[in-house]
Scaffold this active site. Structure first.
Site, PDB file in Angstrom:
ATOM      1  N   ASP A  84     -18.080 -43.085  -3.523  1.00 48.17           N
ATOM      2  CA  ASP A  84     -16.752 -42.195  -3.049  1.00 48.17           C
ATOM      3  C   ASP A  84     -15.962 -43.233  -2.502  1.00 48.17           C
ATOM      4  O   ASP A  84     -15.914 -44.384  -2.550  1.00 48.17           O
ATOM      5  CB  ASP A  84     -17.124 -41.112  -2.240  1.00 48.17           C
ATOM      6  CG  ASP A  84     -16.024 -39.858  -2.715  1.00 48.17           C
ATOM      7  OD1 ASP A  84     -14.891 -40.093  -2.444  1.00 48.17           O
ATOM      8  OD2 ASP A  84     -16.680 -38.646  -3.217  1.00 48.17           O
ATOM      9  N   HIS A 105     -11.760 -38.238   1.454  1.00 48.56           N
ATOM     10  CA  HIS A 105     -12.529 -37.596   0.385  1.00 48.56           C
ATOM     11  C   HIS A 105     -14.108 -37.843   0.488  1.00 48.56           C
ATOM     12  O   HIS A 105     -15.026 -36.928   0.214  1.00 48.56           O
ATOM     13  CB  HIS A 105     -12.022 -38.020  -0.966  1.00 48.56           C
ATOM     14  CG  HIS A 105     -12.544 -37.465  -2.253  1.00 48.56           C
ATOM     15  ND1 HIS A 105     -13.807 -37.586  -2.893  1.00 48.56           N
ATOM     16  CD2 HIS A 105     -11.885 -36.296  -2.772  1.00 48.56           C
ATOM     17  CE1 HIS A 105     -13.889 -36.716  -3.924  1.00 48.56           C
ATOM     18  NE2 HIS A 105     -12.722 -35.846  -3.842  1.00 48.56           N
ATOM     19  N   SER A 108     -14.842 -31.848  -6.742  1.00 48.90           N
ATOM     20  CA  SER A 108     -15.218 -32.803  -5.958  1.00 48.90           C
ATOM     21  C   SER A 108     -16.049 -32.098  -4.662  1.00 48.90           C
ATOM     22  O   SER A 108     -16.959 -32.592  -4.373  1.00 48.90           O
ATOM     23  CB  SER A 108     -14.266 -33.663  -5.524  1.00 48.90           C
ATOM     24  OG  SER A 108     -13.891 -34.455  -6.499  1.00 48.90           O
TER      25      SER A 108
END
Length: 1022
Positions: free
Chosen positions: A189, A284, A608
């Site tokens: 990520d 994220h 996600s």
């Protein structure tokens, strides 16, 4: 490997850009007009030169089982993990590296990165001639451009999943201190913010663990070592870099690496943001890592507001960070390149992770032989559970990504909403989503943005609450209605706050999601149905509103509107995707304060966010059953899942949205039966799907893959599928099939198991009775033993006719016969005549590459390009081609002529606006040889109706204007297209400057040369 239908010319698929949407095109619609592509006077200024990943035929370490000279096998035994430090692994790795260097040297290229653990691949910068030369080398099985990838984007998800509480799964596993212990989750990520309390843990020490803490990680020099639940050993490191020292790792975040060689080469330093280190500047990666394995019961506070506690799904698991997604200052190069992502996967498997969380998804489906998908396949073959995001491009059909059978593809579902209510001065109330209304706001004046705009701003700009659009003198003390769109949702509340507003009502202009963002002022987000009356009322004199916390929550769990849907086009409808649904809407977890207004926690939505829930559940499973295969765990999750809900509270039967349904954390540990599969099964599936794996594995019908669901994209009359189940407990199971309009027969219909581990094989015969043709039919096969149920979704599409995929003929008139097999006694056939453009002939007299665009009319059903080269024996020729959408090149493929010098490119269901075609020829030693070519493309003409045998005649030719080359190509640094984070999506691509030898002649359909005449043909719908 190639996903294209096998034909006489050898095609090397260069791979789809993984973020772009494809859609079904019906073959039965009538066609419309033709398109003639005429080359420009000069070649189009596009170049295929760029970084590519070249995959060779030799097996990587995780699947190599011997056979190369005196090199011993490196493939781990069943249930075991790869040992990359073994002497055999080191020797074989050196062999693969040497092989890669030798292949690169053959075309004059220099290797940039080597990959050997999960894929036998190297990356290099290549031009058009080098690409064509590589396609002629026998052990090159795949060439793919280096593409940008991006992350995809009960009120507490762990409570909703039934993990917490006295009867929760954590309690059954020994509490949060034991849930996931001994398991390593690798998160690929944007990195991590290690100081967040979700990752707080003791520092790593050199003290080795004892019997009571055998899974405690420790340091040996700069290496982190952890003895895992499966008996294997994880070995990682804490890679230092910008604002990241070795002390950033601890007994929770045990390893952190970053992979950015290609990205850093492509993006100039002046446009880089964030950190060249494992540190996360966006949030994220921190969010996904914390959702999967963050600490339990962490207090989340933002701007003094207590948002409650958060927990990772597997709070005792450890985290290994593999940063492969990056941030640019202009936002246009956010994401990561394929070569860096493959390097991260390679390293994660080499380190010894148990689970890979892959929260990258998009709007175009990745090919099975995409380098990242191949690496994930071999990671799964090595025993690593891989959870992947379906993508955030719903609710359109066939909008999902990551559809390979060896990964678990996750859809996003809702949980109990955080709600807020807008009560208008006229007494009407409207409930929406809110995470920031904690106490009453108002009553206060309610206005639209345009009513309080600054004098020099247009109304529409202020209605969207764009920066500096609101006048503080007119906004102060008011609640402002702002339209969604154009700028970020949180940016709108920041503008209201700047102007002195005390609240925000965010309204959707269309059918979009409502989101629980952390806003600068108290905010309620309304859907479009509630938005209309609020807009109307706000425009009246003296309008007022009051914002309060709470209100009726929507029915849950529902599949989120943004969650990408099936069916999988790559799987041709023979594999159901997504696999399963997990919480992915308004998920509170740790974030990077750098990218989130200084907040340590925030609400994110997206597949996600759903994916790490499945990654965490897999870690819980492995802590109890450390030697279970990834597919057995997936099967256990799928066959125990529960249907999601529709908006009216009914059980959903939309398998293309929910897969098997919403994961049930408590039920998954008691599956009764599991459907397992491994590497050879996947290779057989690939062969049956038209992918030449080069392994010699015998093809199977794709619907016969031993999968926990049953899918048949083309059910013609009757078909039998085969499955094998493995018992996890003894028992007698009885079958039941619910599938309307289809007679289903299970044989045997009763299965007896005397002990766990026993296997039984059965068949399911599906015979169409009243189910309508061309419509998806959904149901389920359920095995029952006492209170245990094992449910597999079934998705089939009945068809009424079968005909050849291709019909060949010659001449400008006449007819040809072909067999048509109806599923019923009578059939009315509609024939579509081909519409063609003139043959193009030309001679290339200079070393150059000829490129052009061939427009594809909307609703085209089939398109074909044929190029014939008339070249000397020692001349190397080839065609580069790819799909264009909105003027942007999406992929690059290389086609090599057959023995007759012919390349035929067939696109049966085109989804692009145009095809980019580039013709290349060169001498074996780059000397100049004349090559002749001719070309013509063709599509389909007007329909004719006949009974019985289909009769196809060429349709009328329609002249069209010459199409100018499309120069609107969107480029990114290095010429790469972008995959971007959650709500931001970008499409792009590029091709290099090709060079053909002087005197080159080309002859073919849809082919263009110096003085070309082109004949185009497309099958289109009116």
């Amino acid at each position: 490997m190639s996903l294209l239908p096998r034909r006489t010319s050898r095609n090397r698929r260069a791979g789809l850009a993984g973020l772009l949407t494809t859609a079904f095109a019906s073959l039965s619609l009538p066609l419309a007009s033709t398109a003639t592509a005429v080359p420009a006077a000069a070649p189009i200024a596009e170049s295929a030169t760029g970084t590519y990943l070249v995959t060779l035929a030799g097996e990587p370490l995780v699947t190599y089982d011997g056979g190369v000279r005196d090199l011993a096998a490196t493939k781990p035994a069943e249930g075991g993990k790869l040992d990359v430090a073994s002497a055999a692994a080191r020797r074989y790795r050196a062999h693969l590296t040497d092989q890669q260097v030798r292949v690169a040297k053959k075309v004059g290229a220099t290797v940039r990165q080597h990959y050997a653990v999960t894929t036998n691949t190297f990356s290099a910068r290549l031009d058009a001639r080098q690409l064509v030369r590589l396609a002629h080398i026998g052990n090159v099985v795949h060439i793919a451009p280096d593409r940008f990838h991006q992350a995809t984007d009960d009120r507490n998800s762990t409570d909703f999943l039934g993990l917490s509480g006295r009867k929760g799964l954590w309690k059954a596993l020994g509490g949060t201190a034991e849930a996931g212990k001994g398991i390593v989750i690798g998160d690929i990520d944007t990195g991590i913010w290690p100081e967040n309390p979700s990752f707080a843990a003791p520092a790593l020490s050199s003290r080795k663990p004892g019997r009571t803490d055998r899974h405690r990680p420790y340091r040996v020099g700069t290496t982190t070592v952890m003895h895992k639940a499966d008996g294997g050993t994880f070995k990682g490191t804490c890679q230092t870099g910008d604002s990241f020292t070795a002390a950033a790792c601890n007994e929770k975040v045990i390893s952190a690496r970053y992979f950015g060689k290609a990205w850093l080469d492509a993006v100039p330093e002046s446009n880089r943001a964030g950190y060249v280190s494992p540190r996360d500047s966006q949030g994220h990666g921190t969010h996904t890592a914390a959702t999967a394995a963050g600490n339990a019961d962490v207090r989340a506070k933002v701007d003094g507001e207590d948002l409650g506690t958060v927990s990772g799904v597997a709070p005792a698991a450890t985290i290994a960070v593999y940063k492969a997604l990056w941030q640019s200052k202009d936002g246009q190069a956010d994401g990561g390149l394929t070569s860096d992502i493959v390097a991260a996967i390679d390293q994660a498997v080499a380190d010894g992770v148990d689970v890979i969380n892959y929260s990258l998804g998009g709007t175009f489906e990745s090919a099975y032989d995409n380098p990242a998908q191949v690496a994930l396949r071999n990671a799964a073959a090595a025993g690593v559970f891989v959870a992947t995001a379906a993508g955030n491009s719903g609710p359109g059909a066939s909008s999902l990504d990551n559809t390979a059978p060896w990964t678990t593809t996750v859809a996003a579902g809702t949980i109990k909403s955080h709600t807020g209510t807008v009560t208008l001065g006229n007494g009407a109330s409207h409930t929406g989503i809110s995470t920031t209304v904690h106490r009453q706001v108002g009553p206060a004046p309610l206005v639209r943005g345009s009513a309080v705009r600054v004098p020099d701003t247009v109304d529409v700009y202020a209605d969207y609450c764009m920066p500096d659009s609101l006048d503080p003198a007119r906004t102060a003390g008011k609640i402002v209605v702002c339209e969604r769109g154009f700028n970020g949702r949180a940016d709108k509340s920041a503008e209201v706050k700047r102007a002195g507003g005390i609240g925000l009502v965010l309204v959707n202009p269309g059918n979009e999601s409502t989101d629980g963002d952390l806003h600068s002022v108290p905010t309620v987000h309304l859907d479009n149905a509630d938005a209309a009356p609020v807009r109307t009322y706000a425009a009246t004199d003296g309008a007022t509103a009051t914002l309060t916390e709470g209100g009726a929550s929507d029915v849950y769990p529902q599949v989120a509107g943004f969650s990408s849907r099936g069916p999988s086009l790559t799987g041709n409808g023979d594999l159901l995707k997504p696999d399963i649904t997990a919480p992915g809407v308004t998920i509170l977890a740790a974030v990077s304060p750098d990218g989130n207004d200084g907040h340590d926690f925030d609400y994110y939505s997206g597949t996600s966010m759903a994916t790490p829930h499945i990654s965490g559940l897999a870690a819980l499973y492995l802590s109890e059953h450390p030697t279970w295969s990834p597919m057995s765990i997936k099967s256990a999750m799928m066959t125990t899942a529960a249907p999601t809900k529709t908006a009216d509270g009914k059980n959903s039967d939309d398998a293309f949205a929910q897969g098997a349904g919403e994961v049930d954390a408590r039920a998954m540990l008691r599956p009764g039966l599991v459907y397992d599969s491994g590497e050879r099964d996947w290779l057989a599936y690939l062969e049956g799907s038209g992918v030449d794996t080069g392994t010699g594995v015998k093809a199977i019908d794709p619907s016969d893959l031993n999968y926990p669901s049953i899918a048949i994209g083309d059910l013609f009359g009757k078909q039998t599928v085969t499955r094998t189940v493995t018992a996890t407990t003894a028992g007698t199971y009885r079958a039941r099939v619910d599938l309307p309009g289809i007679k289903a027969t299970v044989s045997p219909s009763v299965l007896h198991f005397s002990h766990p581990g026993q296997k039984r094989t059965f068949t399911v015969t599906l015979d169409v009775t009243t189910a309508p043709a061309g419509r998806v039919d959904t149901g389920a096969l359920t095995w029952t033993s006492g209170r245990t149920t094992v449910r597999s979704p079934i998705v089939v599409t009945p068809q009424i006719v079968r005909a050849p995929a291709e019909i060949k003929g010659s001449g400008s008139s006449g007819s040809t016969k072909f067999p048509v097999t109806p599923a019923t006694s009578t059939l009315t056939a509609t024939a579509y005549g081909p519409v063609t453009s003139p043959v193009t002939e030309g001679t290339l007299t200079q070393m150059q590459q000829i490129s052009y665009d061939a427009e594809i009319p909307s609703d085209t059903k089939a398109s074909q390009i044929t190029v014939r080269f008339d070249a000397a024996d020692d001349t190397i020729t080839g065609v580069l081609w790819g799909n264009k959408v909105d003027g942007v090149l999406q992929d690059v493929q290389v086609a090599v002529p057959d023995s007759d010098g012919t390349v035929t490119i067939t696109v049966p269901h085109p989804t692009a606006d145009a095809l980019f075609v580039s013709l290349v020829a060169m001498g074996t030693d780059d000397d100049r040889h004349p090559v002749h070519l001719s070309g013509e493309p063709h599509h389909r003409g007007q329909p004719r109706h006949r009974q019985g045998h289909g009769h196809a005649r060429p349709g009328p030719r329609h002249p069209r204007r010459a199409d100018r080359p499309d120069r609107r190509l969107v480029r990114r640094p290095g010429g790469h297209p972008v995959r971007r984070l959650d709500r931001v999506r970008q499409r792009g691509g590029h091709l290099p400057d090709p060079q053909l030898n002087p005197g080159t002649h080309l002859r073919g359909r849809h082919a263009h040369a110096c003085r070309p005449r082109t004949r185009a043909a497309h099958m289109s719908a009116t």
